[in-house]
Design a protein around this motif. Structure first.
Motif, PDB file in Angstrom:
ATOM      1  N   SER A 122       0.414  -1.203  -0.017  1.00 39.12           N
ATOM      2  CA  SER A 122       0.131   0.311   0.049  1.00 39.12           C
ATOM      3  C   SER A 122       1.126   1.547   0.135  1.00 39.12           C
ATOM      4  CB  SER A 122      -0.819   0.218   1.065  1.00 39.12           C
ATOM      5  OG  SER A 122      -0.426   0.343   2.256  1.00 39.12           O
ATOM      6  N   PHE A 123      -0.008   2.651  -0.764  1.00 38.65           N
ATOM      7  CA  PHE A 123       0.775   3.465  -0.529  1.00 38.65           C
ATOM      8  C   PHE A 123       0.673   4.092   1.399  1.00 38.65           C
ATOM      9  CE2 PHE A 123      -0.611   4.257  -4.922  1.00 38.65           C
ATOM     10  CZ  PHE A 123       0.022   4.281  -5.533  1.00 38.65           C
ATOM     11  N   ASP A 124       0.218   3.703   1.562  1.00 42.64           N
ATOM     12  CA  ASP A 124       0.254   4.329   3.074  1.00 42.64           C
ATOM     13  C   ASP A 124       1.577   3.927   3.621  1.00 42.64           C
ATOM     14  OD1 ASP A 124      -1.114   6.101   2.704  1.00 42.64           O
ATOM     15  OD2 ASP A 124      -2.894   5.300   3.708  1.00 42.64           O
ATOM     16  N   LYS A 125       0.970   2.361   3.885  1.00 43.77           N
ATOM     17  CA  LYS A 125       2.303   1.750   5.141  1.00 43.77           C
ATOM     18  C   LYS A 125       3.314   0.958   4.598  1.00 43.77           C
ATOM     19  CE  LYS A 125      -0.842  -0.350   7.304  1.00 43.77           C
ATOM     20  NZ  LYS A 125      -1.902  -1.162   7.937  1.00 43.77           N
ATOM     21  N   ASP A 126       3.720   1.008   2.945  1.00 44.16           N
ATOM     22  CA  ASP A 126       5.238   0.272   2.243  1.00 44.16           C
ATOM     23  C   ASP A 126       5.566   1.026   1.031  1.00 44.16           C
ATOM     24  OD1 ASP A 126       4.147  -2.141   3.311  1.00 44.16           O
ATOM     25  OD2 ASP A 126       2.317  -1.998   1.775  1.00 44.16           O
ATOM     26  N   ALA A 127       5.289   2.668   0.696  1.00 47.65           N
ATOM     27  CA  ALA A 127       5.411   2.797  -0.244  1.00 47.65           C
ATOM     28  C   ALA A 127       6.870   4.044  -0.011  1.00 47.65           C
ATOM     29  CB  ALA A 127       4.187   4.072  -0.641  1.00 47.65           C
ATOM     30  N   ALA A 128       7.861   4.236  -0.759  1.00 45.22           N
ATOM     31  CA  ALA A 128       8.729   5.291  -0.259  1.00 45.22           C
ATOM     32  C   ALA A 128       8.415   6.698  -0.739  1.00 45.22           C
ATOM     33  CB  ALA A 128      10.038   4.514  -1.123  1.00 45.22           C
ATOM     34  N   PRO A 129       9.108   7.725   0.018  1.00 51.50           N
ATOM     35  CA  PRO A 129       8.458   9.208  -0.583  1.00 51.50           C
ATOM     36  C   PRO A 129       8.956   9.266  -1.835  1.00 51.50           C
ATOM     37  CG  PRO A 129      10.248   8.810   1.261  1.00 51.50           C
ATOM     38  CD  PRO A 129      10.418   7.925   0.436  1.00 51.50           C
ATOM     39  N   TRP A 130       9.738   8.795  -3.158  1.00 51.60           N
ATOM     40  CA  TRP A 130       9.147   9.205  -4.093  1.00 51.60           C
ATOM     41  C   TRP A 130       7.875   8.402  -5.007  1.00 51.60           C
ATOM     42  CZ3 TRP A 130       9.028   5.538  -8.546  1.00 51.60           C
ATOM     43  CH2 TRP A 130      10.245   4.654  -7.914  1.00 51.60           C
ATOM     44  N   GLN A 131       7.418   7.219  -4.702  1.00 51.29           N
ATOM     45  CA  GLN A 131       6.649   6.694  -4.580  1.00 51.29           C
ATOM     46  C   GLN A 131       5.114   7.522  -4.525  1.00 51.29           C
ATOM     47  OE1 GLN A 131       7.810   3.117  -3.378  1.00 51.29           O
ATOM     48  NE2 GLN A 131       8.110   2.151  -5.424  1.00 51.29           N
ATOM     49  N   LYS A 132       5.554   7.524  -2.876  1.00 48.78           N
ATOM     50  CA  LYS A 132       4.106   8.535  -1.960  1.00 48.78           C
ATOM     51  C   LYS A 132       3.521   9.530  -3.296  1.00 48.78           C
ATOM     52  CE  LYS A 132       4.810   6.520   2.445  1.00 48.78           C
ATOM     53  NZ  LYS A 132       4.550   6.462   3.689  1.00 48.78           N
ATOM     54  N   LYS A 133       5.051  10.242  -3.625  1.00 47.68           N
ATOM     55  CA  LYS A 133       4.140  11.806  -3.675  1.00 47.68           C
ATOM     56  C   LYS A 133       3.292  12.743  -4.900  1.00 47.68           C
ATOM     57  CE  LYS A 133       8.196  12.150  -7.318  1.00 47.68           C
ATOM     58  NZ  LYS A 133       9.773  13.655  -7.279  1.00 47.68           N
ATOM     59  N   GLY A 134       2.815  11.124  -5.521  1.00 47.77           N
ATOM     60  CA  GLY A 134       2.138  11.807  -7.103  1.00 47.77           C
ATOM     61  C   GLY A 134       1.721  12.850  -8.079  1.00 47.77           C
ATOM     62  N   THR A 135       0.903  13.318  -8.238  1.00 44.43           N
ATOM     63  CA  THR A 135       1.647  14.128  -9.681  1.00 44.43           C
ATOM     64  C   THR A 135       0.270  14.749  -9.346  1.00 44.43           C
ATOM     65  OG1 THR A 135       3.235  13.439 -10.845  1.00 44.43           O
ATOM     66  CG2 THR A 135       1.724  15.044 -11.683  1.00 44.43           C
ATOM     67  N   PRO A 136       0.042  16.576  -9.266  1.00 47.75           N
ATOM     68  CA  PRO A 136      -1.323  16.808  -8.678  1.00 47.75           C
ATOM     69  C   PRO A 136      -1.901  17.068 -10.439  1.00 47.75           C
ATOM     70  CG  PRO A 136       0.608  18.490  -8.294  1.00 47.75           C
ATOM     71  CD  PRO A 136       1.048  17.230  -8.420  1.00 47.75           C
ATOM     72  N   VAL A 137      -3.254  16.894 -10.502  1.00 50.43           N
ATOM     73  CA  VAL A 137      -4.804  17.045 -11.681  1.00 50.43           C
ATOM     74  C   VAL A 137      -4.727  18.580 -11.634  1.00 50.43           C
ATOM     75  CG1 VAL A 137      -6.664  15.872 -12.173  1.00 50.43           C
ATOM     76  CG2 VAL A 137      -5.080  14.129 -11.311  1.00 50.43           C
ATOM     77  N   LYS A 138      -4.784  18.819 -12.657  1.00 43.50           N
ATOM     78  CA  LYS A 138      -5.057  20.003 -13.646  1.00 43.50           C
ATOM     79  C   LYS A 138      -6.462  19.861 -13.383  1.00 43.50           C
ATOM     80  CE  LYS A 138      -0.763  20.625 -16.765  1.00 43.50           C
ATOM     81  NZ  LYS A 138      -0.695  20.359 -17.888  1.00 43.50           N
ATOM     82  N   PRO A 139      -7.237  21.145 -12.645  1.00 42.96           N
ATOM     83  CA  PRO A 139      -8.049  21.194 -12.933  1.00 42.96           C
ATOM     84  C   PRO A 139      -9.195  21.273 -14.424  1.00 42.96           C
ATOM     85  CG  PRO A 139      -7.530  23.377 -11.694  1.00 42.96           C
ATOM     86  CD  PRO A 139      -6.609  22.069 -12.437  1.00 42.96           C
ATOM     87  N   GLY A 140     -10.478  20.264 -14.350  1.00 45.77           N
ATOM     88  CA  GLY A 140     -10.525  19.934 -15.394  1.00 45.77           C
ATOM     89  C   GLY A 140     -10.664  18.668 -15.683  1.00 45.77           C
ATOM     90  N   GLU A 141      -9.792  17.731 -15.576  1.00 43.35           N
ATOM     91  CA  GLU A 141      -9.143  17.234 -15.792  1.00 43.35           C
ATOM     92  C   GLU A 141      -9.594  15.514 -16.257  1.00 43.35           C
ATOM     93  OE1 GLU A 141      -4.649  15.577 -17.392  1.00 43.35           O
ATOM     94  OE2 GLU A 141      -4.343  16.675 -15.653  1.00 43.35           O
TER      95      GLU A 141
END
Length: 391
Positions: A122-141
């Motif tokens: 899972s992202f919450d328990k097992d992911a490294a920082p680079w895996q957790k950060k994600g990428t913002p969704v642009k409004p309206g996408e």
């Protein structure tokens, strides 16, 4: 005067020789270019022998894409895939184009009755920082299917669970959306349920910078990463990282290469089988092919598996042939009796969305080799699905 004439003659002969060489080289180059071999792009739409058999239906009532199944050394079949976060409320249809919570696993003794093993990463328990950060969704996408998206791209897609026989290790492989690459995990318990940790090669960054990463263990024990959509790299002996840079397979392409995904490498009768997934396109003249003309009249039609064969792992791979129509982004596996199967997930786009009453569910397709080419086995499919009861 005689001497000057001789010099002029020698210069003239030299000029003729240069012209002859230039013309010869040009002819040679033209001949080489004209003899380049391409794969046949015609999509055999309507061929029932290659199309997912009518008997095939979901083996588990769970929303899933990119279904993956493998047979483990413990006598269990293991199933995973791209899933949506359980309990999430969607404004439209269920999806995971923006985010999900992690990777889930099921197991079975007979490919029909499946037991949930829960979340194995899972992202919450097992992911490294680079895996957790994600990428913002642009409004309206919106998603490719027109689904409203939330605020963050942070989903894990296309997982594969592999037991590496030569190392007696369970490895889990997956990719992230939002252009965040692919990674490899190792079970720290030695069990398929994990827990899983990043291998050294992707502790701080992606080991491969694109989606749909896959594994292949050769008969000599060498292990390779197979990358979307044409790439390969050998791993180190301890499977901690790649031992060489990714390189492109030598392939027999289409004259105009389309978008290709869902790569899988296997071996049959001593030859390497390179599986790729390509959308067939319907053209205005009622023909179908794997080459898009980029015209408004072109429409995505069928999500197909094509196969190319080679004597050597890096290639060259021969011409591609259509093998499983409407069954794209699959993996192959053998059952306990050595029979071949493919996974599928009923893609909701194209003709599949009109053909199947329920889409995005895991299923399996029995296969057969006919004249050294792989294709669905409708008879075995009828027998298998006639006794399937989904709980």
């Amino acid at each position: 005067m005689y001497k000057n004439t001789l010099v002029e003659i020698q210069k003239f002969i030299g000029l003729l020789l240069l012209i002859f060489i230039a013309v010869s080289c040009g002819l040679t180059q033209d001949k080489s270019a004209s003899t380049q071999v391409f794969s046949d792009p015609i999509a055999p739409i309507g061929d029932s022998s290659l199309t997912i058999p009518a008997a095939v239906r979901p083996i588990l009532d769970v929303w899933m894409r990119d279904t993956y199944v493998t047979y483990g050394p413990d006598g269990y079949y293991y199933l995973t895939g791209t899933t949506a976060t359980p309990g999430r409320v969607f404004p439209g249809q269920v999806h995971c184009w923006d985010y999900n919570d992690g990777l889930y696993l099921w197991r079975s003794r007979d490919l029909k009755n499946w037991e949930s093993r829960g979340v194995i990463w899972s992202f919450d328990k097992d992911a490294a920082p680079w895996q957790k950060k994600g990428t913002p969704v642009k409004p309206g996408e919106k998603s490719p299917n027109g689904d409203p998206l939330d605020s963050l791209y942070r989903a894990v897609w296309a997982p594969e669970l592999h037991y590496i026989k030569s190392q007696k290790k369970w490895l889990l492989i997956a990719c992230l959306n939002g252009n965040n690459g692919s990674f490899v995990l190792e079970s720290s318990s030695g069990k398929p349920e994990g827990p899983y940790k990043n291998i050294k090669g992707n502790e701080t960054k992606a080991i491969f910078d694109n989606i749909d990463l896959s594994f292949f263990e050769d008969t000599d024990g060498e292990v390779y990463l197979i990358g979307h959509n044409h790439y390969i790299a050998k791993m180190k002996k301890d499977l901690s990282d790649i031992a060489e840079p990714f390189r492109a397979f030598k392939e027999t392409p289409y004259e105009s290469e389309p978008y290709i995904e869902g790569v899988w490498l296997d071996k049959h009768a001593g030859k390497y089988q390179l599986l790729q997934t390509i959308w067939s396109v319907s053209h205005a003249d009622s023909t179908y092919s794997y080459i898009r003309d980029n015209k408004k009249s072109d429409k995505l039609y069928s999500y197909d598996v094509v196969i190319a064969e080679s004597d050597h792992i890096y290639g060259p791979y021969g011409p591609r042939y259509p093998a499983i129509l409407q069954g794209g982004h699959n993996n192959l596996f053998k059952d306990e009796n050595g029979n071949w199967w493919s996974t599928t997930f009923f893609n909701p786009r194209g003709v599949m969305g009109t053909r199947f009453p329920i889409t995005c569910r895991p299923a399996i397709v029995p296969l057969k080799w006919k004249k050294d080419k792989l294709m669905p086995d409708a008879k075995v499919a009828d027998d298998f699905y006639s006794t399937l009861n989904i709980k």
